[in-house]
Scaffold this motif. Structure first.
Motif, PDB file in Angstrom:
ATOM      1  N   HIS A 110     -57.494   1.554 -56.652  1.00  0.00           N
ATOM      2  CA  HIS A 110     -56.224   0.949 -56.234  1.00  0.00           C
ATOM      3  C   HIS A 110     -55.932  -0.200 -57.201  1.00  0.00           C
ATOM      4  CE1 HIS A 110     -53.824  -1.327 -52.856  1.00  0.00           C
ATOM      5  NE2 HIS A 110     -53.099  -1.077 -53.923  1.00  0.00           N
ATOM      6  N   VAL A 111     -54.826  -0.032 -57.926  1.00  0.00           N
ATOM      7  CA  VAL A 111     -54.482  -0.971 -58.992  1.00  0.00           C
ATOM      8  C   VAL A 111     -53.428  -1.952 -58.509  1.00  0.00           C
ATOM      9  CG1 VAL A 111     -53.570  -1.156 -61.322  1.00  0.00           C
ATOM     10  CG2 VAL A 111     -54.876   0.861 -60.675  1.00  0.00           C
ATOM     11  N   LEU A 112     -53.661  -3.224 -58.782  1.00  0.00           N
ATOM     12  CA  LEU A 112     -52.632  -4.236 -58.542  1.00  0.00           C
ATOM     13  C   LEU A 112     -52.076  -4.675 -59.895  1.00  0.00           C
ATOM     14  CD1 LEU A 112     -51.395  -6.145 -56.261  1.00  0.00           C
ATOM     15  CD2 LEU A 112     -52.986  -7.859 -57.163  1.00  0.00           C
ATOM     16  N   VAL A 113     -50.770  -4.514 -60.090  1.00  0.00           N
ATOM     17  CA  VAL A 113     -50.150  -4.922 -61.357  1.00  0.00           C
ATOM     18  C   VAL A 113     -49.442  -6.250 -61.158  1.00  0.00           C
ATOM     19  CG1 VAL A 113     -48.487  -4.316 -63.157  1.00  0.00           C
ATOM     20  CG2 VAL A 113     -49.843  -2.522 -62.062  1.00  0.00           C
ATOM     21  N   LEU A 114     -49.829  -7.236 -61.952  1.00  0.00           N
ATOM     22  CA  LEU A 114     -49.180  -8.547 -61.910  1.00  0.00           C
ATOM     23  C   LEU A 114     -47.899  -8.440 -62.731  1.00  0.00           C
ATOM     24  CD1 LEU A 114     -52.407 -10.671 -62.468  1.00  0.00           C
ATOM     25  CD2 LEU A 114     -51.255 -10.122 -60.297  1.00  0.00           C
ATOM     26  N   ASP A 115     -46.777  -8.447 -62.031  1.00  0.00           N
ATOM     27  CA  ASP A 115     -45.512  -8.016 -62.643  1.00  0.00           C
ATOM     28  C   ASP A 115     -44.554  -9.174 -62.891  1.00  0.00           C
ATOM     29  OD1 ASP A 115     -43.095  -6.852 -63.347  1.00  0.00           O
ATOM     30  OD2 ASP A 115     -42.680  -6.108 -61.323  1.00  0.00           O
ATOM     31  N   ASN A 116     -44.412  -9.534 -64.176  1.00  0.00           N
ATOM     32  CA  ASN A 116     -43.313 -10.441 -64.530  1.00  0.00           C
ATOM     33  C   ASN A 116     -42.510  -9.917 -65.724  1.00  0.00           C
ATOM     34  OD1 ASN A 116     -45.404 -11.066 -66.345  1.00  0.00           O
ATOM     35  ND2 ASN A 116     -44.881 -13.237 -66.451  1.00  0.00           N
ATOM     36  N   GLY A 117     -42.335  -8.582 -65.746  1.00  0.00           N
ATOM     37  CA  GLY A 117     -41.478  -8.066 -66.806  1.00  0.00           C
ATOM     38  C   GLY A 117     -41.565  -6.571 -66.996  1.00  0.00           C
ATOM     39  N   ALA A 118     -40.823  -6.112 -67.995  1.00  0.00           N
ATOM     40  CA  ALA A 118     -40.633  -4.672 -68.212  1.00  0.00           C
ATOM     41  C   ALA A 118     -41.937  -3.950 -68.551  1.00  0.00           C
ATOM     42  CB  ALA A 118     -39.624  -4.464 -69.336  1.00  0.00           C
ATOM     43  N   TYR A 119     -42.802  -4.610 -69.318  1.00  0.00           N
ATOM     44  CA  TYR A 119     -44.039  -3.941 -69.742  1.00  0.00           C
ATOM     45  C   TYR A 119     -45.019  -3.819 -68.587  1.00  0.00           C
ATOM     46  CZ  TYR A 119     -41.859  -4.059 -74.216  1.00  0.00           C
ATOM     47  OH  TYR A 119     -40.960  -3.852 -75.224  1.00  0.00           O
ATOM     48  N   CYS A 120     -44.946  -4.751 -67.619  1.00  0.00           N
ATOM     49  CA  CYS A 120     -45.748  -4.650 -66.392  1.00  0.00           C
ATOM     50  C   CYS A 120     -45.311  -3.412 -65.615  1.00  0.00           C
ATOM     51  CB  CYS A 120     -45.539  -5.889 -65.525  1.00  0.00           C
ATOM     52  SG  CYS A 120     -45.813  -7.451 -66.406  1.00  0.00           S
ATOM     53  N   LYS A 121     -44.007  -3.248 -65.485  1.00  0.00           N
ATOM     54  CA  LYS A 121     -43.481  -2.101 -64.730  1.00  0.00           C
ATOM     55  C   LYS A 121     -43.862  -0.791 -65.419  1.00  0.00           C
ATOM     56  CE  LYS A 121     -39.756  -4.804 -62.653  1.00  0.00           C
ATOM     57  NZ  LYS A 121     -40.237  -6.133 -63.197  1.00  0.00           N
ATOM     58  N   ARG A 122     -43.897  -0.817 -66.755  1.00  0.00           N
ATOM     59  CA  ARG A 122     -44.270   0.376 -67.501  1.00  0.00           C
ATOM     60  C   ARG A 122     -45.732   0.759 -67.212  1.00  0.00           C
ATOM     61  NH1 ARG A 122     -43.627   0.589 -74.002  1.00  0.00           N
ATOM     62  NH2 ARG A 122     -41.409   0.405 -73.490  1.00  0.00           N
ATOM     63  N   ALA A 123     -46.616  -0.229 -67.207  1.00  0.00           N
ATOM     64  CA  ALA A 123     -48.034   0.036 -66.909  1.00  0.00           C
ATOM     65  C   ALA A 123     -48.183   0.580 -65.483  1.00  0.00           C
ATOM     66  CB  ALA A 123     -48.861  -1.241 -67.089  1.00  0.00           C
ATOM     67  N   ALA A 124     -47.426   0.014 -64.558  1.00  0.00           N
ATOM     68  CA  ALA A 124     -47.483   0.473 -63.163  1.00  0.00           C
ATOM     69  C   ALA A 124     -47.007   1.917 -63.056  1.00  0.00           C
ATOM     70  CB  ALA A 124     -46.626  -0.439 -62.280  1.00  0.00           C
ATOM     71  N   LYS A 125     -45.986   2.248 -63.822  1.00  0.00           N
ATOM     72  CA  LYS A 125     -45.467   3.614 -63.785  1.00  0.00           C
ATOM     73  C   LYS A 125     -46.502   4.608 -64.318  1.00  0.00           C
ATOM     74  CE  LYS A 125     -41.366   6.322 -64.700  1.00  0.00           C
ATOM     75  NZ  LYS A 125     -40.063   6.415 -65.376  1.00  0.00           N
ATOM     76  N   ALA A 126     -47.190   4.230 -65.394  1.00  0.00           N
ATOM     77  CA  ALA A 126     -48.240   5.101 -65.942  1.00  0.00           C
ATOM     78  C   ALA A 126     -49.333   5.331 -64.896  1.00  0.00           C
ATOM     79  CB  ALA A 126     -48.825   4.485 -67.211  1.00  0.00           C
ATOM     80  N   ILE A 149     -58.194  -3.276 -53.110  1.00  0.00           N
ATOM     81  CA  ILE A 149     -57.785  -3.295 -54.524  1.00  0.00           C
ATOM     82  C   ILE A 149     -59.033  -3.273 -55.398  1.00  0.00           C
ATOM     83  CG2 ILE A 149     -56.703  -4.715 -56.333  1.00  0.00           C
ATOM     84  CD1 ILE A 149     -54.854  -5.778 -53.991  1.00  0.00           C
ATOM     85  N   THR A 150     -59.050  -2.351 -56.373  1.00  0.00           N
ATOM     86  CA  THR A 150     -60.230  -2.240 -57.239  1.00  0.00           C
ATOM     87  C   THR A 150     -60.000  -2.827 -58.625  1.00  0.00           C
ATOM     88  OG1 THR A 150     -59.541  -0.026 -57.959  1.00  0.00           O
ATOM     89  CG2 THR A 150     -61.042  -0.135 -56.075  1.00  0.00           C
ATOM     90  N   HIS A 151     -58.734  -2.781 -59.100  1.00  0.00           N
ATOM     91  CA  HIS A 151     -58.447  -3.215 -60.472  1.00  0.00           C
ATOM     92  C   HIS A 151     -57.133  -3.992 -60.544  1.00  0.00           C
ATOM     93  CE1 HIS A 151     -61.363   0.002 -61.082  1.00  0.00           C
ATOM     94  NE2 HIS A 151     -61.609  -0.513 -62.256  1.00  0.00           N
ATOM     95  N   VAL A 152     -57.070  -4.884 -61.517  1.00  0.00           N
ATOM     96  CA  VAL A 152     -55.873  -5.689 -61.751  1.00  0.00           C
ATOM     97  C   VAL A 152     -55.393  -5.418 -63.177  1.00  0.00           C
ATOM     98  CG1 VAL A 152     -55.007  -8.059 -61.961  1.00  0.00           C
ATOM     99  CG2 VAL A 152     -56.623  -7.458 -60.122  1.00  0.00           C
ATOM    100  N   ILE A 153     -54.073  -5.257 -63.335  1.00  0.00           N
ATOM    101  CA  ILE A 153     -53.498  -5.116 -64.679  1.00  0.00           C
ATOM    102  C   ILE A 153     -52.664  -6.357 -64.995  1.00  0.00           C
ATOM    103  CG2 ILE A 153     -51.922  -3.797 -66.166  1.00  0.00           C
ATOM    104  CD1 ILE A 153     -52.670  -1.281 -64.682  1.00  0.00           C
ATOM    105  N   LEU A 154     -52.955  -6.941 -66.159  1.00  0.00           N
ATOM    106  CA  LEU A 154     -52.225  -8.115 -66.630  1.00  0.00           C
ATOM    107  C   LEU A 154     -51.657  -7.840 -68.019  1.00  0.00           C
ATOM    108  CD1 LEU A 154     -51.658 -11.292 -66.359  1.00  0.00           C
ATOM    109  CD2 LEU A 154     -53.691 -11.545 -67.817  1.00  0.00           C
ATOM    110  N   ILE A 155     -50.401  -8.207 -68.253  1.00  0.00           N
ATOM    111  CA  ILE A 155     -49.843  -8.202 -69.608  1.00  0.00           C
ATOM    112  C   ILE A 155     -50.029  -9.616 -70.156  1.00  0.00           C
ATOM    113  CG2 ILE A 155     -47.853  -7.603 -71.034  1.00  0.00           C
ATOM    114  CD1 ILE A 155     -48.604  -5.298 -69.156  1.00  0.00           C
TER     115      ILE A 155
END
Lengths: 385, 385
Positions: free
Chosen positions: A94-110, A144-150
């Motif tokens: 379960h991934v949590l994406v820290l989202d403050n922009g377009a590239y965050c949303k792109r990673a979440a979509k992938a 939540i197992t993983h966090v994605i940060l740009i």
């Protein structure tokens, strides 16, 4: 192929190369491009020595030889981001994406498309993501197992707090995936201080190579667990790693000319003085740009305290005669390629500070912008109040 | 980066470029490589005109403007094969792979990993796949929805019967996916005569560009059905197509230098006289190679009737003093890069006939092979009986 043959080829040869003030592809040195004037056999030892040397240098940059391996991958940086998520996050993760922009949303979509459970933690695009909010999120949802940060979100240009986010993830025992596409080699990233499962960057960014490949640092401690996890053949980072270790070759045809250009770019990076020297040059570019633009009325979108010296978002001029396309064309005619804004709510444009350019080029860029305004009959770059 | 700097850079500069007799990367012209001495903004109209011109030229080559679109994709050819399967085959589809070599197995693995049901129809690697067997398979299992064919299987070098396979698929109303990686631009592929849902090739093969991108022709009639099918963000061909149509740009950072080199290579392809001229040159290369090698005892692995003039598999010499590594090194010292065999049962090596080379280079290659044998104290290339 009319655009590059006959009379238009001659016209292009007479043109000076335009300076790319974009987040990549960037302006590269002639030396880097000249490295592409040779064909290499992808099975040959000479080429494999280039790959090996490049991988060693990349690990040098993050001081990661003890803790991480690095795996190159064909394609744009987005391919490597997707491959990193596929390798690192288990199918039931379960991934949590820290989202403050377009590239965050792109990673979440992938992550979502490949079937990983994915939650967005949303922040204002004019602000950094918050370690305190992350701490609360991880406490509230232990699943939540993983966090994605740009690291540097080039949508607006925000520098996110990598060290603090890494510390929160370490405290909670969560995996961290960092998209360091626009920061790698310019901002400090030290694997001895930071704990990350994967960190992703690409050839055509602050290393000043040409675009066409990415690379992913993977933490040795989690490497074995990545085997068999990818649902993609071409983008399976574990298999790319295992094959490369066994044979010294890439698993599928590498972009040989791009690889050799990157090796040559890295050699120049090392000669320049590595990351501190590159950061100093980009910081100088940033100051020249922002000061010069301020003098003709332009206002940056971000608070300087959270602005990375990578790409700057400016408010569009408030003058009703402004439109981006005309502005872009006028600056381009003076030899500078600007970049459109990527914010949804307000009109902006972006100017990159990276690539094989220095204070001269940035001062000339400001002058080109001033002349573009003059062409358009606009007195000042000041935004609407 | 020791391999390309300092004294070893100087050594390399003094070397003449080696001729690559491999299935790609190939030897390219200097003109093609010189096209990479410029940086292009991926958002800029000049670059997008190159992409548009390239796409038009690719459709010209297959006479496909009426029936197909072409979608370029970052990465090696394998990325495009995987992307084509993901776009064309529904999640509940059933793929039959006509298997006579390593690249067939690779396509099957990609289909299986992404979750598509996949069946192998196995043929001898020294034989063509059989249209009659396919006809029987499709009759026996009406649940099969798609067929995958490798046009020229470079594992051994077999030319598979594309037209007949296409006809059988059309008769049964099944989708056909063609991996034309090693044949495209050299062998005739005419979309007016052939019915295929997808056909895949890449930059670094018979078009004689540099490696780093592939492209997929997709039949217009099935295009709408491809939307939303890919489980990959980066390799979603439908979204790449839709974005490119809307914006003229690539969806994610393109390998700009590779794209421009390919456009320049295609211009030379057109100047040479297109596919018939290229086939004639490669056929000449093939004859020079095979005749010359026969004169020093070497025996091709395949029946000439099914051999494509792309890459030739030779039996290893029967002399017990032969080993491939020594042989490779000795030929390399004379300026020619050979390619290892990919057959599982018997010892072979391969020699490519493709790239920006002609009869001179092939004759010199045969001479290099003869001298390599002499170095090794081997009297003849004749295989063991």
């Amino acid at each position: 192929m009319a655009v590059i043959t006959g009379s238009s080829l001659r016209r292009k040869i007479m043109d000076r190369d335009k300076i790319l003030l974009t987040p990549g592809p960037l302006t590269t040195t002639l030396r880097t491009k000249l490295a592409m004037l040779r064909d290499w056999g992808s099975w040959d030892a000479d080429f494999n020595a280039v790959t090996a040397g490049l991988r060693k240098s990349l690990l040098d940059i993050v001081h990661g030889h003890e803790t991480h391996v690095v795996v190159p991958l064909q394609g744009s940086g987005t391919f490597s981001v997707e491959a990193a998520v596929a390798a690192v996050v288990p199918h039931d993760g379960h991934v949590l994406v820290l989202d403050n922009g377009a590239y965050c949303k792109r990673a979440a979509k992938a992550a979502t498309l490949m079937g990983r459970r994915c939650t967005l933690s949303s922040f204002d695009e004019a602000a950094q993501v918050s370690p305190a909010t992350l701490d609360a999120s991880l406490t509230a949802d232990p699943g939540i197992t993983h966090v994605i940060l740009i690291h540097c979100e080039t949508g607006a240009g925000v520098l996110n707090p990598l060290q603090d986010i890494s510390d929160v993830c370490a405290t909670h025992g969560k995996g961290l995936i960092v998209d360091a596409m626009s920061s790698f080699a310019a901002l400090e990233i030290d694997a001895r201080k930071l704990r990350f499962d994967a960190l992703v960057a690409a050839s055509g960014k602050c290393l000043e190579g040409v675009p066409g490949m990415g690379f992913v640092f993977i933490r040795k401690a989690i490497l074995a667990g990545c085997e068999g996890r990818s649902q993609s053949l071409a983008m399976d980072l574990y298999e790319q790693y295992a094959y490369m270790e066994k044979t010294t070759q890439w698993r599928f045809t590498p972009p040989t000319h791009v690889v050799v250009a990157l090796a040559e770019a890295v050699a120049q990076f090392e000669e320049e003085g590595g990351q501190p020297a590159r950061l100093a040059r980009y910081t100088g570019n940033y100051r020249t740009l922002v000061d010069g633009m301020a003098a003709i009325g332009f206002k940056p979108f971000l608070d300087p305290a959270i602005q990375a010296p990578i790409i700057v978002t400016f408010h569009a001029p408030g003058d009703p005669k402004y439109d981006f396309k005309t502005f872009y064309t006028a600056a381009r005619a003076r030899g500078f390629i600007l970049y459109p804004g990527k914010l949804t709510q307000i009109e902006t444009f972006r100017v990159g500070c990276i690539g094989a350019i220095g204070a001269n080029e940035m001062a000339q860029a400001v002058q080109a912008v001033a002349l573009a305004l003059k062409d358009m009959g606009i007195a000042s770059g000041a935004p609407a109040l």
